[in-house]
Design a protein around this motif. Sequence first.
Motif, PDB file in Angstrom:
ATOM      1  N   LEU A  36       0.832  -1.201   0.000  1.00 59.65           N
ATOM      2  CA  LEU A  36       0.000   0.000   0.000  1.00 59.65           C
ATOM      3  C   LEU A  36       0.868   1.253   0.000  1.00 59.65           C
ATOM      4  O   LEU A  36       0.615   2.197  -0.768  1.00 59.65           O
ATOM      5  N   ARG A  37       1.871   1.266   0.864  1.00 60.14           N
ATOM      6  CA  ARG A  37       2.744   2.449   0.946  1.00 60.14           C
ATOM      7  C   ARG A  37       3.472   2.680  -0.380  1.00 60.14           C
ATOM      8  O   ARG A  37       3.600   3.809  -0.849  1.00 60.14           O
ATOM      9  N   GLU A  38       3.935   1.598  -1.020  1.00 61.35           N
ATOM     10  CA  GLU A  38       4.617   1.744  -2.310  1.00 61.35           C
ATOM     11  C   GLU A  38       3.657   2.274  -3.359  1.00 61.35           C
ATOM     12  O   GLU A  38       3.989   3.172  -4.143  1.00 61.35           O
ATOM     13  N   ALA A  39       2.434   1.729  -3.380  1.00 57.26           N
ATOM     14  CA  ALA A  39       1.445   2.166  -4.366  1.00 57.26           C
ATOM     15  C   ALA A  39       1.076   3.636  -4.183  1.00 57.26           C
ATOM     16  O   ALA A  39       0.672   4.301  -5.139  1.00 57.26           O
ATOM     17  N   ALA A  40       1.216   4.130  -2.960  1.00 60.68           N
ATOM     18  CA  ALA A  40       0.893   5.535  -2.668  1.00 60.68           C
ATOM     19  C   ALA A  40       2.060   6.467  -2.932  1.00 60.68           C
ATOM     20  O   ALA A  40       1.968   7.674  -2.660  1.00 60.68           O
ATOM     21  N   GLY A  41       3.154   5.932  -3.460  1.00 60.91           N
ATOM     22  CA  GLY A  41       4.302   6.778  -3.787  1.00 60.91           C
ATOM     23  C   GLY A  41       5.434   6.727  -2.795  1.00 60.91           C
ATOM     24  O   GLY A  41       6.322   7.567  -2.824  1.00 60.91           O
ATOM     25  N   GLN A  42       5.423   5.744  -1.905  1.00 57.62           N
ATOM     26  CA  GLN A  42       6.482   5.535  -0.920  1.00 57.62           C
ATOM     27  C   GLN A  42       6.763   6.791  -0.087  1.00 57.62           C
ATOM     28  O   GLN A  42       7.895   7.284  -0.029  1.00 57.62           O
ATOM     29  N   PRO A  43       5.739   7.327   0.579  1.00 60.54           N
ATOM     30  CA  PRO A  43       6.011   8.495   1.434  1.00 60.54           C
ATOM     31  C   PRO A  43       6.974   8.137   2.560  1.00 60.54           C
ATOM     32  O   PRO A  43       6.943   7.011   3.062  1.00 60.54           O
ATOM     33  N   SER A  44       7.806   9.073   2.943  1.00 64.00           N
ATOM     34  CA  SER A  44       8.745   8.833   4.034  1.00 64.00           C
ATOM     35  C   SER A  44       7.997   8.697   5.346  1.00 64.00           C
ATOM     36  O   SER A  44       6.848   9.146   5.478  1.00 64.00           O
ATOM     37  N   TYR A  45       8.634   8.096   6.326  1.00 65.76           N
ATOM     38  CA  TYR A  45       8.008   7.960   7.634  1.00 65.76           C
ATOM     39  C   TYR A  45       7.689   9.336   8.227  1.00 65.76           C
ATOM     40  O   TYR A  45       6.642   9.537   8.850  1.00 65.76           O
ATOM     41  N   ARG A  90       7.033  12.075   6.595  1.00 69.51           N
ATOM     42  CA  ARG A  90       5.897  12.652   5.875  1.00 69.51           C
ATOM     43  C   ARG A  90       4.593  12.006   6.328  1.00 69.51           C
ATOM     44  O   ARG A  90       3.574  12.696   6.503  1.00 69.51           O
ATOM     45  N   MET A  91       4.603  10.707   6.549  1.00 73.94           N
ATOM     46  CA  MET A  91       3.412  10.021   7.030  1.00 73.94           C
ATOM     47  C   MET A  91       3.026  10.512   8.417  1.00 73.94           C
ATOM     48  O   MET A  91       1.841  10.653   8.727  1.00 73.94           O
ATOM     49  N   ASN A  92       4.013  10.793   9.234  1.00 73.22           N
ATOM     50  CA  ASN A  92       3.728  11.324  10.565  1.00 73.22           C
ATOM     51  C   ASN A  92       3.028  12.674  10.474  1.00 73.22           C
ATOM     52  O   ASN A  92       2.034  12.929  11.169  1.00 73.22           O
ATOM     53  N   VAL A  93       3.510  13.534   9.577  1.00 72.90           N
ATOM     54  CA  VAL A  93       2.894  14.850   9.408  1.00 72.90           C
ATOM     55  C   VAL A  93       1.455  14.708   8.922  1.00 72.90           C
ATOM     56  O   VAL A  93       0.534  15.345   9.451  1.00 72.90           O
ATOM     57  N   LEU A  94       1.243  13.859   7.925  1.00 71.88           N
ATOM     58  CA  LEU A  94      -0.095  13.687   7.361  1.00 71.88           C
ATOM     59  C   LEU A  94      -1.068  13.079   8.373  1.00 71.88           C
ATOM     60  O   LEU A  94      -2.274  13.354   8.323  1.00 71.88           O
ATOM     61  N   SER A  95      -0.554  12.255   9.273  1.00 69.25           N
ATOM     62  CA  SER A  95      -1.435  11.611  10.254  1.00 69.25           C
ATOM     63  C   SER A  95      -1.954  12.578  11.314  1.00 69.25           C
ATOM     64  O   SER A  95      -2.866  12.240  12.073  1.00 69.25           O
ATOM     65  N   ARG A  96      -1.370  13.773  11.378  1.00 74.45           N
ATOM     66  CA  ARG A  96      -1.829  14.765  12.352  1.00 74.45           C
ATOM     67  C   ARG A  96      -3.029  15.547  11.855  1.00 74.45           C
ATOM     68  O   ARG A  96      -3.621  16.344  12.597  1.00 74.45           O
ATOM     69  N   ALA A  97      -3.405  15.341  10.589  1.00 71.18           N
ATOM     70  CA  ALA A  97      -4.538  16.070  10.018  1.00 71.18           C
ATOM     71  C   ALA A  97      -5.849  15.556  10.609  1.00 71.18           C
ATOM     72  O   ALA A  97      -5.917  14.440  11.142  1.00 71.18           O
ATOM     73  N   PHE A 146      -2.913   4.704   8.794  1.00 69.27           N
ATOM     74  CA  PHE A 146      -1.959   4.327   7.747  1.00 69.27           C
ATOM     75  C   PHE A 146      -2.642   4.398   6.378  1.00 69.27           C
ATOM     76  O   PHE A 146      -2.101   4.972   5.423  1.00 69.27           O
ATOM     77  N   VAL A 147      -3.844   3.816   6.282  1.00 71.27           N
ATOM     78  CA  VAL A 147      -4.578   3.808   5.015  1.00 71.27           C
ATOM     79  C   VAL A 147      -4.940   5.224   4.594  1.00 71.27           C
ATOM     80  O   VAL A 147      -4.761   5.623   3.433  1.00 71.27           O
ATOM     81  N   MET A 148      -5.443   6.019   5.527  1.00 72.67           N
ATOM     82  CA  MET A 148      -5.841   7.391   5.215  1.00 72.67           C
ATOM     83  C   MET A 148      -4.648   8.226   4.757  1.00 72.67           C
ATOM     84  O   MET A 148      -4.743   9.004   3.804  1.00 72.67           O
ATOM     85  N   VAL A 149      -3.530   8.053   5.427  1.00 73.24           N
ATOM     86  CA  VAL A 149      -2.325   8.808   5.074  1.00 73.24           C
ATOM     87  C   VAL A 149      -1.848   8.431   3.670  1.00 73.24           C
ATOM     88  O   VAL A 149      -1.445   9.298   2.880  1.00 73.24           O
ATOM     89  N   CYS A 150      -1.894   7.141   3.346  1.00 71.52           N
ATOM     90  CA  CYS A 150      -1.464   6.710   2.016  1.00 71.52           C
ATOM     91  C   CYS A 150      -2.374   7.301   0.943  1.00 71.52           C
ATOM     92  O   CYS A 150      -1.898   7.740  -0.119  1.00 71.52           O
ATOM     93  N   HIS A 151      -3.674   7.340   1.208  1.00 71.33           N
ATOM     94  CA  HIS A 151      -4.596   7.969   0.260  1.00 71.33           C
ATOM     95  C   HIS A 151      -4.274   9.449   0.085  1.00 71.33           C
ATOM     96  O   HIS A 151      -4.256   9.961  -1.046  1.00 71.33           O
ATOM     97  N   ARG A 152      -4.022  10.133   1.179  1.00 73.19           N
ATOM     98  CA  ARG A 152      -3.739  11.570   1.097  1.00 73.19           C
ATOM     99  C   ARG A 152      -2.463  11.846   0.330  1.00 73.19           C
ATOM    100  O   ARG A 152      -2.400  12.764  -0.501  1.00 73.19           O
ATOM    101  N   HIS A 153      -1.441  11.040   0.579  1.00 75.09           N
ATOM    102  CA  HIS A 153      -0.174  11.251  -0.122  1.00 75.09           C
ATOM    103  C   HIS A 153      -0.332  10.970  -1.611  1.00 75.09           C
ATOM    104  O   HIS A 153       0.211  11.714  -2.451  1.00 75.09           O
TER     105      HIS A 153
END
Length: 251
Positions: A20-29, A31-38, A70-77
């Motif tokens: 899933l993370r690869e399919a979403a563009g391999q966001p860095s950890y 970056r995922m932390n930042v997106l998860s705060r939304a 995790f899923v929501m962050v991958c979608h957002r990225h």
Amino acid sequence: MTETPKGELHAAFIAQLIELREAAGQPSYSRMNVLSRAAGCPKELPASTLSDILNGKRERLPDWGLVASFVMVCHRHAQQTGLPVDALGTVAQWQARWRAARNEQPPATGTHDLYRTPADEAERRTSRTIAYLVRRAAEGDSEPAYRLAIIHTLKGEAAEARYWAHIAVRRHHPGAEAFARHRLPIELAADLAYGYGLRYEPDPRKHHIAKIYYKLAAEHRHPLAAERLRALRTVPFGKLLPAVAEHPDPA
């Protein structure tokens, strides 16, 4: 120590998160932390937690809050970087996968033939093969991406098949463009799966892999694959019949 079936299913679920993370563009950890705060994410995703989960350092399955985030962050990225999101799976679909992994019970002990066991055991072995290919694909190899496109095509998972075919084309797999443009991709996928079965069948240690490919092809009325599947089922009771290599090797 031999890993229990429940541990194997856990590993398969983690491999799906890696995919899933690869399919979403391999966001860095980070970056995922930042997106998860939304707003909307149930839990923040610390980089250390992500590393532990994806590198298999946790014995227990992550709780649903972490998986949902995790899923929501991958979608957002993916949305922010212009990548398609239709192959990522919905939150509801991921919750169903998570529940299946959490609630799965170990099967009865003993030696089983793959296609004389309940369907869920056959599906578990297929899932482990897919998880292995996903890990290989994450390393940048085109061949596992190509095989994933074939498998998902035969499993009727069109979005996943298109995604992996795209990855295989991007990585210049020699057969990927023809596969992606084929007028009857299911028929071609069945032929290719039969060819992979022929490749694995000569090694008795890999008969279970050959059966997976033969079964996928046989389910789409590939007569030679069905014949080989029947022959492999007779191995404990009689001499293995010779394979009929009427289709080209998929390599």
